[in-house]
Write a protein that holds these residues in place. Structure first.
Motif, PDB file in Angstrom:
ATOM      1  N   THR A 621     -20.247 -37.475  50.074  1.00  0.00           N
ATOM      2  CA  THR A 621     -19.736 -37.870  48.756  1.00  0.00           C
ATOM      3  C   THR A 621     -20.068 -36.822  47.693  1.00  0.00           C
ATOM      4  OG1 THR A 621     -19.889 -40.216  49.286  1.00  0.00           O
ATOM      5  CG2 THR A 621     -19.851 -39.634  46.958  1.00  0.00           C
ATOM      6  N   GLU A 622     -21.329 -36.356  47.681  1.00  0.00           N
ATOM      7  CA  GLU A 622     -21.741 -35.390  46.654  1.00  0.00           C
ATOM      8  C   GLU A 622     -21.044 -34.046  46.826  1.00  0.00           C
ATOM      9  OE1 GLU A 622     -25.793 -34.895  45.586  1.00  0.00           O
ATOM     10  OE2 GLU A 622     -26.287 -37.030  45.729  1.00  0.00           O
ATOM     11  N   VAL A 623     -20.887 -33.604  48.075  1.00  0.00           N
ATOM     12  CA  VAL A 623     -20.163 -32.346  48.289  1.00  0.00           C
ATOM     13  C   VAL A 623     -18.747 -32.460  47.736  1.00  0.00           C
ATOM     14  CG1 VAL A 623     -19.195 -30.778  50.012  1.00  0.00           C
ATOM     15  CG2 VAL A 623     -21.530 -31.621  50.286  1.00  0.00           C
ATOM     16  N   ASN A 624     -18.081 -33.566  48.022  1.00  0.00           N
ATOM     17  CA  ASN A 624     -16.706 -33.742  47.542  1.00  0.00           C
ATOM     18  C   ASN A 624     -16.637 -33.892  46.020  1.00  0.00           C
ATOM     19  OD1 ASN A 624     -14.729 -33.698  49.810  1.00  0.00           O
ATOM     20  ND2 ASN A 624     -16.125 -35.232  50.647  1.00  0.00           N
ATOM     21  N   GLN A 625     -17.702 -34.412  45.422  1.00  0.00           N
ATOM     22  CA  GLN A 625     -17.741 -34.470  43.959  1.00  0.00           C
ATOM     23  C   GLN A 625     -17.718 -33.057  43.375  1.00  0.00           C
ATOM     24  OE1 GLN A 625     -21.259 -36.793  43.243  1.00  0.00           O
ATOM     25  NE2 GLN A 625     -20.160 -38.748  43.244  1.00  0.00           N
ATOM     26  N   TRP A 626     -18.498 -32.148  43.988  1.00  0.00           N
ATOM     27  CA  TRP A 626     -18.516 -30.767  43.506  1.00  0.00           C
ATOM     28  C   TRP A 626     -17.190 -30.065  43.809  1.00  0.00           C
ATOM     29  CZ3 TRP A 626     -21.573 -29.616  39.881  1.00  0.00           C
ATOM     30  CH2 TRP A 626     -22.855 -30.162  39.818  1.00  0.00           C
ATOM     31  N   VAL A 627     -16.566 -30.437  44.916  1.00  0.00           N
ATOM     32  CA  VAL A 627     -15.247 -29.878  45.219  1.00  0.00           C
ATOM     33  C   VAL A 627     -14.252 -30.275  44.132  1.00  0.00           C
ATOM     34  CG1 VAL A 627     -13.292 -29.990  46.821  1.00  0.00           C
ATOM     35  CG2 VAL A 627     -15.626 -29.735  47.707  1.00  0.00           C
ATOM     36  N   ARG A 628     -14.239 -31.572  43.804  1.00  0.00           N
ATOM     37  CA  ARG A 628     -13.279 -32.057  42.794  1.00  0.00           C
ATOM     38  C   ARG A 628     -13.586 -31.523  41.399  1.00  0.00           C
ATOM     39  NH1 ARG A 628     -14.287 -36.761  45.576  1.00  0.00           N
ATOM     40  NH2 ARG A 628     -15.498 -37.639  43.848  1.00  0.00           N
ATOM     41  N   ALA A 629     -14.829 -31.113  41.158  1.00  0.00           N
ATOM     42  CA  ALA A 629     -15.174 -30.546  39.847  1.00  0.00           C
ATOM     43  C   ALA A 629     -14.444 -29.228  39.592  1.00  0.00           C
ATOM     44  CB  ALA A 629     -16.682 -30.341  39.750  1.00  0.00           C
ATOM     45  N   ASN A 630     -13.940 -28.618  40.675  1.00  0.00           N
ATOM     46  CA  ASN A 630     -13.159 -27.375  40.570  1.00  0.00           C
ATOM     47  C   ASN A 630     -13.907 -26.298  39.784  1.00  0.00           C
ATOM     48  OD1 ASN A 630     -10.921 -25.867  41.268  1.00  0.00           O
ATOM     49  ND2 ASN A 630      -9.818 -26.369  39.381  1.00  0.00           N
ATOM     50  N   THR A 631     -15.194 -26.168  40.095  1.00  0.00           N
ATOM     51  CA  THR A 631     -16.048 -25.198  39.410  1.00  0.00           C
ATOM     52  C   THR A 631     -15.707 -23.781  39.862  1.00  0.00           C
ATOM     53  OG1 THR A 631     -17.819 -26.831  39.373  1.00  0.00           O
ATOM     54  CG2 THR A 631     -18.452 -24.534  39.008  1.00  0.00           C
ATOM     55  N   PRO A 632     -15.562 -22.828  38.947  1.00  0.00           N
ATOM     56  CA  PRO A 632     -15.307 -21.438  39.352  1.00  0.00           C
ATOM     57  C   PRO A 632     -16.438 -20.886  40.204  1.00  0.00           C
ATOM     58  CG  PRO A 632     -14.882 -21.753  37.009  1.00  0.00           C
ATOM     59  CD  PRO A 632     -15.561 -22.998  37.481  1.00  0.00           C
ATOM     60  N   VAL A 633     -16.081 -20.070  41.186  1.00  0.00           N
ATOM     61  CA  VAL A 633     -17.070 -19.384  42.021  1.00  0.00           C
ATOM     62  C   VAL A 633     -17.237 -17.980  41.448  1.00  0.00           C
ATOM     63  CG1 VAL A 633     -17.664 -18.568  44.324  1.00  0.00           C
ATOM     64  CG2 VAL A 633     -16.424 -20.745  44.037  1.00  0.00           C
ATOM     65  N   ALA A 634     -18.396 -17.731  40.840  1.00  0.00           N
ATOM     66  CA  ALA A 634     -18.633 -16.444  40.177  1.00  0.00           C
ATOM     67  C   ALA A 634     -19.445 -15.529  41.088  1.00  0.00           C
ATOM     68  CB  ALA A 634     -19.382 -16.667  38.871  1.00  0.00           C
ATOM     69  N   VAL A 635     -19.036 -14.281  41.175  1.00  0.00           N
ATOM     70  CA  VAL A 635     -19.724 -13.288  42.000  1.00  0.00           C
ATOM     71  C   VAL A 635     -20.188 -12.153  41.095  1.00  0.00           C
ATOM     72  CG1 VAL A 635     -19.535 -11.676  43.917  1.00  0.00           C
ATOM     73  CG2 VAL A 635     -18.329 -13.869  44.020  1.00  0.00           C
ATOM     74  N   ALA A 636     -21.450 -11.760  41.249  1.00  0.00           N
ATOM     75  CA  ALA A 636     -21.993 -10.665  40.424  1.00  0.00           C
ATOM     76  C   ALA A 636     -22.998  -9.882  41.242  1.00  0.00           C
ATOM     77  CB  ALA A 636     -22.649 -11.231  39.168  1.00  0.00           C
ATOM     78  N   GLU A 637     -23.178  -8.630  40.875  1.00  0.00           N
ATOM     79  CA  GLU A 637     -24.210  -7.798  41.492  1.00  0.00           C
ATOM     80  C   GLU A 637     -25.335  -7.607  40.496  1.00  0.00           C
ATOM     81  OE1 GLU A 637     -22.687  -4.155  43.030  1.00  0.00           O
ATOM     82  OE2 GLU A 637     -21.757  -5.132  44.768  1.00  0.00           O
ATOM     83  N   MET A 638     -26.570  -7.693  40.996  1.00  0.00           N
ATOM     84  CA  MET A 638     -27.746  -7.511  40.136  1.00  0.00           C
ATOM     85  C   MET A 638     -28.921  -7.075  40.983  1.00  0.00           C
ATOM     86  SD  MET A 638     -28.756 -11.530  39.329  1.00  0.00           S
ATOM     87  CE  MET A 638     -27.125 -11.955  38.747  1.00  0.00           C
ATOM     88  N   GLY A 639     -30.014  -6.729  40.337  1.00  0.00           N
ATOM     89  CA  GLY A 639     -31.214  -6.336  41.056  1.00  0.00           C
ATOM     90  C   GLY A 639     -31.749  -7.511  41.873  1.00  0.00           C
ATOM     91  N   GLN A 640     -32.319  -7.212  43.026  1.00  0.00           N
ATOM     92  CA  GLN A 640     -32.801  -8.274  43.906  1.00  0.00           C
ATOM     93  C   GLN A 640     -33.829  -9.166  43.209  1.00  0.00           C
ATOM     94  OE1 GLN A 640     -34.389  -7.034  47.727  1.00  0.00           O
ATOM     95  NE2 GLN A 640     -35.497  -8.934  47.978  1.00  0.00           N
ATOM     96  N   GLN A 641     -34.818  -8.556  42.580  1.00  0.00           N
ATOM     97  CA  GLN A 641     -35.861  -9.352  41.933  1.00  0.00           C
ATOM     98  C   GLN A 641     -35.297 -10.137  40.758  1.00  0.00           C
ATOM     99  OE1 GLN A 641     -38.910  -9.626  43.381  1.00  0.00           O
ATOM    100  NE2 GLN A 641     -39.036 -11.367  41.985  1.00  0.00           N
ATOM    101  N   GLU A 642     -34.356  -9.544  40.050  1.00  0.00           N
ATOM    102  CA  GLU A 642     -33.709 -10.249  38.938  1.00  0.00           C
ATOM    103  C   GLU A 642     -33.007 -11.499  39.447  1.00  0.00           C
ATOM    104  OE1 GLU A 642     -30.082  -9.547  35.671  1.00  0.00           O
ATOM    105  OE2 GLU A 642     -30.647  -7.946  37.081  1.00  0.00           O
ATOM    106  N   ALA A 643     -32.334 -11.373  40.597  1.00  0.00           N
ATOM    107  CA  ALA A 643     -31.624 -12.514  41.176  1.00  0.00           C
ATOM    108  C   ALA A 643     -32.600 -13.603  41.616  1.00  0.00           C
ATOM    109  CB  ALA A 643     -30.785 -12.053  42.365  1.00  0.00           C
ATOM    110  N   ILE A 644     -33.688 -13.206  42.266  1.00  0.00           N
ATOM    111  CA  ILE A 644     -34.687 -14.192  42.729  1.00  0.00           C
ATOM    112  C   ILE A 644     -35.311 -14.894  41.530  1.00  0.00           C
ATOM    113  CG2 ILE A 644     -36.860 -14.499  43.951  1.00  0.00           C
ATOM    114  CD1 ILE A 644     -34.496 -13.877  45.774  1.00  0.00           C
ATOM    115  N   ASP A 645     -35.633 -14.108  40.499  1.00  0.00           N
ATOM    116  CA  ASP A 645     -36.236 -14.693  39.298  1.00  0.00           C
ATOM    117  C   ASP A 645     -35.278 -15.665  38.604  1.00  0.00           C
ATOM    118  OD1 ASP A 645     -38.485 -13.203  39.774  1.00  0.00           O
ATOM    119  OD2 ASP A 645     -38.010 -11.632  38.316  1.00  0.00           O
ATOM    120  N   ALA A 646     -33.977 -15.408  38.748  1.00  0.00           N
ATOM    121  CA  ALA A 646     -32.979 -16.277  38.120  1.00  0.00           C
ATOM    122  C   ALA A 646     -32.754 -17.558  38.916  1.00  0.00           C
ATOM    123  CB  ALA A 646     -31.662 -15.527  37.963  1.00  0.00           C
ATOM    124  N   GLY A 647     -33.391 -17.643  40.111  1.00  0.00           N
ATOM    125  CA  GLY A 647     -33.290 -18.863  40.905  1.00  0.00           C
ATOM    126  C   GLY A 647     -32.378 -18.773  42.098  1.00  0.00           C
TER     127      GLY A 647
END
Length: 883
Positions: A621-647
């Motif tokens: 149910t929860e997966v399909n809720q996120w599917v229906r939310a039609n949230t954009p899939v964003a892709v970005a490149e960044m430093g490894q530690q910056e990405a880990i620190d961002a969660g």
């Protein structure tokens, strides 16, 4: 010397080298990445191996680490000595500083001496140095630069003071820094730094001067950029700084021993056997906590088997201390509390680690007592036959049935002077499908992977353009057939194609390789798969349908868009699924593997119980809720530690570069990922779970489908529902109620049948009693009866025994191709005849065997045609037993 804790020593070491312009690098995982030759990280240089070999570059030339290490399998195996000596460990921390073509001997020696003497305050007059025999340069630096007296610099041979990564490759002399702990630690009057291996002259720090490259013929050529690799055990230097004689007396381990003391009610130091057990638990709890924290789970193969050996050895020593309930998990809790500041990841996984440990302990405790009793009986048997060797088949039985690793069995019997027949054990293991015979098999030598590496080293690389383009044109750079480079491949060949640019995604990160087509002026190929054997190289595996393909041809490439799109949806759904699993089941959920293919997705995760139907419904149910939310899939490149620190969530065991690709879906999913993804979650359309199951101890697997496949699954399920409803003549919405009524009717009919059978059985019983024989004054009913299952046969025997008053009942019944036998003896006769003694010869006549209680025994056989013969023999067999 300064009074420092182990944590303070670690931090001062790292800070010291940071001041010397070294990059502080986090410890790598205990599970080496992409190095099948290594079971566990066992030295600080493991994570820098590719840099030393010239296969990788980083943005620093100096580094310092405190590396988690385990030595409990393969070449480096300290397991059997742990707990019995002052210095052996399965888990330890290696402090190190490294130079990648930057500074060399002079600075390495200066840094080491300065830290030990001026930072830690070790006494100069107690320090000794060893160097390689002909390393005059190191001798001069130690004497002239640091002022070490010549008589305290000892030259030693290749065995002790020369290091090599392998038979060929980087190598060089090394210099070790030792401390003289005094005559009270000497092994005897002949004790010397180069004459014995006792603890008086204790090695503290090994400085490796990597300055040569050794070829296959043994020739050593100076490296253009010599490097430095050093290692100093934290436990050992803490022991010296804190003025202790044993590593186990330092604060790094003593607090864990205190936990065991409190739980056991026994005092450390009162009894040597108890002390050994406490040291074993203290050490093994550290290895256990960190191995599980790095993704290893107890199992019967590979790294998991080594972990299981460690845990079960600890559990056995807990038993020796009087523990009947799990306690290793409590020691692991202390480890996590002590080391969580230095290794935050282990603190984050505390609940999961303790749950895994407790679960494994509980499983082993169930069989430990039985196994120990069996082992005692085996030892007694060997003692009677004047043998000091435990037979291999018995060792294997303990391993296979009771979960006793061989080294645990050896550990138990060693004190009584017994050893194990390991040849016999290996034979027994091989006989049982060779299950787990090799705990780890390293890969190495020249092979296909070496071909790919040579291609990259020679400048043959491929650039992936398939994130945005599903078609591309590029020249063919290389072709391989059967692992060998060729210039041309003809019709019918299966060939690996390398182009300078490719739209095909090479299998990695769980996502399968693309399929598609390649065309040149001279040929047409179908791309069956695509792989990424080494970094920088993508290889399309293709079949030549017509014509030929040659190096230099211009290839027109097209990805199978339907397969790619289906894969894309499944990959994005996998990211959503992981986030939802953590939300529904808990933060302990970690990815343990995945497969993203066009037809389905598979996600393996750490969890210690089956996922309930209610939980699966919530997840879906929860997966399909996120599917229906039609949230954009964003892709970005960044430093490894910056990405880990961002969660961002990183895949365990995956090796990432300094710059990483981050895939984010709203505020609920953020992962490091190089795969292909949908533009928005709504593209997924629909998510349906296929099934969920356990695949290993503590690991579950969930499979699902998305998009058109999910719709097809829903339609198929609905069609089955309608078909089932039609079969029972009900509307689909009333199917459950109709089935319930049918089941109730079936149960009523079954009950009625049982009553009829009971009445028939009672009639048979009266007839059989009337035909009872007299054997030495004992009534015997012996008869073959047809049409009775096992339950009905037992009920008939109970009826006959009750009615006969005093006597013996022998019944036989054919059940398909099998024969069932039952013997019942009234209690007043069990002193003269035991049911189990009578049934054995009867069972032999129908090709079987059996046994049971004195008053009732059962048997089965494979020759039902001999039942009449068995019944006819019953009086004579009873006569023999009565004497």
């Amino acid at each position: 010397m300064k009074n420092l804790t182990g944590n303070e020593i670690r931090e001062q070491f790292l800070q010291y080298f940071e001041k010397q312009n070294h990059a502080r690098v986090d410890s790598s995982s205990l599970v080496p990445h992409d190095d099948p030759t290594l079971l566990f990280a066992n030295a600080g240089m493991n994570q820098f191996k590719d840099i030393f070999l010239g296969n990788e570059t980083r943005d620093y030339k100096r580094a310092t680490t405190s590396q988690k290490c385990v030595r409990a399998g393969g070449k480096h195996n300290d397991l059997e000595n742990v707990g019995r000596t002052a210095r052996h460990h399965t888990f330890f921390e290696m402090l190190g500083n490294f130079s990648f073509g930057d500074y060399f001997k002079s600075d390495a020696i200066r840094f080491g001496w300065d830290f030990l003497i001026n930072v830690l305050g070790l006494p100069k007059d107690k320090m000794w140095i060893t160097i390689f025999d002909d390393d005059d340069e190191a001798f001069e630096i130690w004497h002239n630069q640091e002022g070490v007296p010549k008589d305290r610099i000892v030259r030693m041979g290749e065995k002790d003071n020369f290091w090599a990564m392998g038979d060929t490759g980087p190598c060089g002399p090394c210099s070790e820094i030792h401390i003289d702990q005094g005559e009270h630690m000497a092994c005897g009057p002949e004790c010397s730094i180069d004459g014995c291996d006792c603890d008086r002259y204790l090695e503290l720090w090994n400085l490796v001067f990597m300055q040569f490259n050794r070829s296959e013929d043994g020739t050593m050529t100076p490296l253009p950029k010599p490097s430095i690799d050093t290692g100093m055990g934290l436990e050992r230097i803490a022991c010296i700084v804190q003025g202790k004689n044993s590593n186990y007396d330092t604060d790094l381990l003593r607090a864990i021993i205190t936990t065991v003391e409190k739980a056991s009610g026994k005092a450390y130091g009162d009894n040597e056997d108890n002390d050994v057990s406490m040291r074993v638990i203290a050490d093994h709890s550290r290895a256990t906590a960190f191995l599980i924290g790095d993704g290893v789970l107890p199992s019967n193969e590979g790294r998991g088997y080594v972990l299981r050996r460690i845990m079960r050895r600890a559990a056995r020593h807990a038993k020796l201390l009087g523990f009947d309930e799990p306690m290793l998990y409590k020691a692991c809790h202390t480890v996590i509390e002590m080391m969580g500041a230095a290794y935050p990841d282990i603190k984050d996984k505390a609940g999961y680690i303790e749950k895994v440990v407790k679960n494994e302990e509980e499983r082993f405790i169930q069989t430990l007592d039985k196994g120990l009793k069996i082992l005692e009986e085996i030892v007694a048997t060997q003692k009677e036959s004047n043998s000091t060797i435990i037979p291999g088949k018995e060792v294997f039985k303990l391993y296979d049935t009771f979960g006793f690793p061989t080294d645990l069995t050896a550990d138990i019997v060693e004190k009584d002077g017994y050893s194990l027949d390991m040849d016999g054990f290996d034979e027994a293991m091989t006989a049982q499908q060779e299950q787990g015979r090799e705990n780890w098999k390293g890969a190495g030598g020249e092979g296909t992977s070496a071909v790919y590496k040579k291609m990259v080293d020679g400048g043959t690389t491929s650039e992936f353009c398939g994130y945005n383009d599903l078609v591309a044109e590029a020249p063919v750079k290389a072709l391989l057939v059967d692992g060998q480079q060729v210039q041309q491949a003809g019709e019918g060949s299966t060939v690996e194609v390398v182009t300078s640019v490719t739209p095909f995604y090479g299998e990695s990160g769980g996502q399968v390789g693309d399929r598609g087509s390649i065309e040149t002026d001279n040929g047409k190929l179908t791309v069956l798969d695509c792989k990424k054997p080494v970094e920088g190289l993508t290889v399309a595996v293709a079949e030549v349908n017509s014509g030929e393909i040659s190096v230099g041809d211009i290839a027109s490439m097209a990805v199978d868009t339907d397969a790619r799109q289906a894969t894309v949806l499944n990959h994005s759904a996998t990211h959503i699924l992981q986030a939802v699993l953590r939300n529904v089941l808990g933060d302990h959920i970690k990815q343990a593997g995945s497969l993203v293919a066009p037809d389905r997705l598979r996600f393996d995760f750490t969890h210690f119980s089956a996922v309930t139907r209610d939980e699966l419904n919530r997840i879906e149910t929860e997966v399909n809720q996120w599917v229906r939310a039609n949230t954009p899939v964003a892709v970005a490149e960044m430093g490894q530690q910056e990405a880990i620190d961002a969660g961002a969530t990183a895949l365990f065991g995956e090796k990432y570069g300094d710059t990483v690709r981050v895939v984010r879906m709203g505020d609920f999913s953020m992962e490091l990922c190089g795969g292909t993804h949908a533009e928005s979650t709504g593209d997924i359309g629909l998510f349906k779970i296929l099934h969920e199951q356990g695949i290993a101890a503590g690991v579950r697997r969930l499979e699902a489908v998305t998009g058109a496949d999910a719709l097809a699954l829903t339609q198929q399920t609905e069609e089955r529902l309608h078909s089932a409803a039609d079969l029972v003549k009900a509307a689909p919405q009333n199917l459950e109620e109709k089935i319930q009524k049918l089941l109730e009717h079936q149960k009523a009919l079954e009950k009625e049948i049982q009553q009829i059978k009971a009445q028939a059985s009672a009639g048979i019983g009266d007839q059989l009693l009337a035909e009872a024989q007299d054997v030495n004054g004992i009534k015997l009913v012996a008869a073959k009866v047809d049409g009775l299952d096992g339950k009905a046969l037992r009920e008939l025997s109970d009826t006959l025994r009750d009615k006969i008053g005093s006597g013996i009942v022998v019944l036989g019944a054919p059940q398909g191709e099998k024969a069932s036998l039952l013997v019942a003896v009234t209690k007043d006769l069990t002193g003269q005849v035991k049911a189990g003694e009578l049934i054995k010869p009867l069972a032999a006549k129908v090709g079987g065997k059996g046994g049971g209680r004195p008053d009732m025994a059962q048997a089965g056989g494979s020759q039902p045609e001999n039942l009449n013969q068995a019944m006819d023999a019953a009086p004579a067999l009873l006569q023999e037993l009565l004497g």
